[in-house]
Design an enzyme around this catalytic site. Structure first.
Site, mmCIF file in Angstrom:
data_model
loop_
_atom_site.group_PDB
_atom_site.id
_atom_site.type_symbol
_atom_site.label_atom_id
_atom_site.label_comp_id
_atom_site.label_asym_id
_atom_site.label_seq_id
_atom_site.Cartn_x
_atom_site.Cartn_y
_atom_site.Cartn_z
ATOM 1 N N LYS A 15 0.722 -1.148 -0.072
ATOM 2 C CA LYS A 15 0.089 0.027 -0.081
ATOM 3 C C LYS A 15 0.961 1.216 0.087
ATOM 4 C CE LYS A 15 -2.207 -1.141 3.724
ATOM 5 N NZ LYS A 15 -1.262 -2.210 4.064
ATOM 6 N N ARG A 90 -9.284 0.874 8.671
ATOM 7 C CA ARG A 90 -8.864 -0.468 8.812
ATOM 8 C C ARG A 90 -10.011 -0.981 9.738
ATOM 9 N NH1 ARG A 90 -3.031 0.531 8.756
ATOM 10 N NH2 ARG A 90 -1.737 -1.324 8.849
ATOM 11 N N ARG A 129 11.738 -5.451 4.759
ATOM 12 C CA ARG A 129 11.142 -4.177 4.794
ATOM 13 C C ARG A 129 12.406 -3.205 5.702
ATOM 14 N NH1 ARG A 129 5.283 -2.113 5.315
ATOM 15 N NH2 ARG A 129 5.461 -2.899 7.300
ATOM 16 N N ARG A 162 11.597 -1.000 11.125
ATOM 17 C CA ARG A 162 10.448 -0.725 12.287
ATOM 18 C C ARG A 162 10.272 -1.804 12.987
ATOM 19 N NH1 ARG A 162 5.220 0.378 8.555
ATOM 20 N NH2 ARG A 162 4.159 -0.705 10.284
ATOM 21 N N ARG A 173 0.088 -9.310 13.245
ATOM 22 C CA ARG A 173 -0.544 -8.073 12.425
ATOM 23 C C ARG A 173 -1.322 -8.573 11.394
ATOM 24 N NH1 ARG A 173 4.607 -4.938 10.591
ATOM 25 N NH2 ARG A 173 2.813 -3.546 9.537
HETATM 26 P P1 ADP Z 1 2.186 -1.748 3.113
HETATM 27 O O1 ADP Z 1 2.270 -0.309 3.090
HETATM 28 O O2 ADP Z 1 1.030 -2.501 2.628
HETATM 29 O O3 ADP Z 1 2.428 -2.609 4.475
HETATM 30 P P2 ADP Z 1 4.641 -1.674 1.787
HETATM 31 O O4 ADP Z 1 4.232 -0.816 0.497
HETATM 32 O O5 ADP Z 1 5.352 -1.207 3.031
HETATM 33 O O6 ADP Z 1 3.320 -2.488 2.379
HETATM 34 O O7 ADP Z 1 5.493 -3.209 1.316
HETATM 35 C C1 ADP Z 1 6.136 -4.006 1.960
HETATM 36 C C2 ADP Z 1 7.274 -4.611 1.669
HETATM 37 O O8 ADP Z 1 7.187 -5.142 0.342
HETATM 38 C C3 ADP Z 1 8.442 -3.293 1.387
HETATM 39 O O9 ADP Z 1 9.569 -3.774 1.753
HETATM 40 C C4 ADP Z 1 8.288 -3.078 -0.031
HETATM 41 O O10 ADP Z 1 9.687 -2.615 -0.685
HETATM 42 C C5 ADP Z 1 8.042 -4.566 -0.508
HETATM 43 N N1 ADP Z 1 7.015 -4.646 -1.887
HETATM 44 C C6 ADP Z 1 6.061 -3.496 -1.912
HETATM 45 N N2 ADP Z 1 5.287 -4.035 -3.130
HETATM 46 C C7 ADP Z 1 6.056 -5.125 -3.793
HETATM 47 C C8 ADP Z 1 5.930 -5.825 -5.014
HETATM 48 N N3 ADP Z 1 4.918 -5.937 -5.736
HETATM 49 N N4 ADP Z 1 6.912 -6.903 -5.117
HETATM 50 C C9 ADP Z 1 7.793 -7.018 -4.262
HETATM 51 N N5 ADP Z 1 8.164 -6.393 -3.206
HETATM 52 C C10 ADP Z 1 7.116 -5.376 -2.672
HETATM 53 P P1 AMP Z 2 1.054 0.864 8.922
HETATM 54 O O1 AMP Z 2 2.357 1.693 8.865
HETATM 55 O O2 AMP Z 2 -0.079 1.178 7.952
HETATM 56 O O3 AMP Z 2 1.823 -0.562 8.683
HETATM 57 O O4 AMP Z 2 0.718 0.910 10.585
HETATM 58 C C1 AMP Z 2 1.624 0.635 11.660
HETATM 59 C C2 AMP Z 2 0.489 0.408 12.636
HETATM 60 O O5 AMP Z 2 -0.030 1.619 13.232
HETATM 61 C C3 AMP Z 2 -0.577 -0.647 12.716
HETATM 62 O O6 AMP Z 2 0.013 -1.707 12.892
HETATM 63 C C4 AMP Z 2 -1.423 -0.410 13.812
HETATM 64 O O7 AMP Z 2 -1.004 -0.545 15.020
HETATM 65 C C5 AMP Z 2 -1.371 1.325 13.572
HETATM 66 N N1 AMP Z 2 -2.470 2.069 12.589
HETATM 67 C C6 AMP Z 2 -2.172 2.546 11.313
HETATM 68 N N2 AMP Z 2 -3.200 2.710 10.737
HETATM 69 C C7 AMP Z 2 -4.442 2.371 11.691
HETATM 70 C C8 AMP Z 2 -5.815 2.638 11.586
HETATM 71 N N3 AMP Z 2 -6.292 2.914 10.496
HETATM 72 N N4 AMP Z 2 -6.446 2.036 12.653
HETATM 73 C C9 AMP Z 2 -5.960 1.485 13.613
HETATM 74 N N5 AMP Z 2 -4.608 1.467 13.885
HETATM 75 C C10 AMP Z 2 -3.836 1.788 12.798
#
Ligand code: ADP
Ligand code: AMP
Length: 221
Positions: A15, A90, A129, A162, A173
């Protein structure tokens, strides 16, 4: 015409990665609830410190706190033309609140793009990541490495892992996602604004497909 888009999907679906690319391409503001919480934590605000208790446990921050934080962000003038929401809503309660907030200004969610990815893939992605301390751009040690290891391509900031990306937190998660967030797929399907993208594909392919979906949503709005 304003444009409110939501990226939905499990942790690690891509995302944040896609929201950044799309926001640049579409000149839309990227609003990520996770980034807002991390900024607040770094600034040591009461909200940030409170939220961190939940984030560290892999739990969702309570709806009341999250909704008021996002509502405040959306009320700022830079969101008037629309935003790319990432990580919010969420829960069903958050989705209902978002609908109300937008309705108050005569707007609505134009598209919810659901990025579908299998759990095995999510675990591999979360495990590799890294995130920029300054601008929160995300990288992956294998799938999307920075040009200079440990440093952000976008802003030169330092990359870190993180705490909630430690292996012990991943499954928790994903479980929380399945219980509390996955019901939003049906919620938005019923409202006929959900489109699904296969998030297992390369970053560029997912981006192209998302751009097509957004283009279609804009034409029909
Ligand atoms: P989210 O925001 O949904 O938690 P991220 O955008 O942070 O996901 O992506 C999670 C991890 O996967 C990051 O390390 C990113 O670089 C990697 N990633 C994202 N999209 C892809 C993809 N299509 N293929 C491979 N790796 C990806
Ligand atoms: P993210 O960066 O989207 O992976 O979010 C990191 C953490 O922040 C999540 O695991 C939750 O603990 C908290 N968080 C982010 N967005 C929300 C949301 N919309 N509602 C509740 N908790 C959230």
């Amino acid at each position: 015409m304003s444009m409110f888009l939501v990226l939905l999907g499990p942790p690690g679906a891509g995302k944040g990665t896609q929201a950044r690319l799309l926001a640049q391409e579409l000149k839309l503001l990227h609003v990520a609830s996770g980034d807002l919480f991390r900024d607040a934590f770094r600034a040591e605000t009461p909200l940030g410190l409170k939220a961190q208790e939940y984030i560290g446990q892999g739990e969702l921050v309570p709806d009341e706190v999250t909704i008021s934080m996002v509502a405040e962000r959306l009320a700022r003038s830079d969101c008037a033309e629309g935003v790319m929401l990432d990580g919010f809503p969420r829960t069903v309660e958050q989705a209902e609140a978002l609908g109300r907030i937008l309705a108050q200004r005569g707007a609505c969610v134009a598209l919810v793009a659901y990025i579908r990815v299998r759990t095995e893939t999510l675990l591999l992605r979360l495990g590799g990541r890294s995130t920029c301390m300054s601008c929160q751009a995300v990288y992956h040690v294998l799938y999307n490495p920075p040009r200079r290891p440990g440093w952000c391509d976008a802003c030169g900031g330092q990359l870190y892992q993180r705490p909630d990306d430690m292996p012990s937190a991943h499954r928790k998660r994903i479980k929380v996602y399945l219980n509390q967030t996955a019901p939003l797929v049906e919620y938005y399907q019923e409202r006929r604004i959900l489109a699904t993208v296969d998030g297992e594909q390369d970053i560029e392919v997912v981006q192209r497909q998302l751009l097509e979906l957004v283009g279609r949503a804009m034409r029909t709005q």
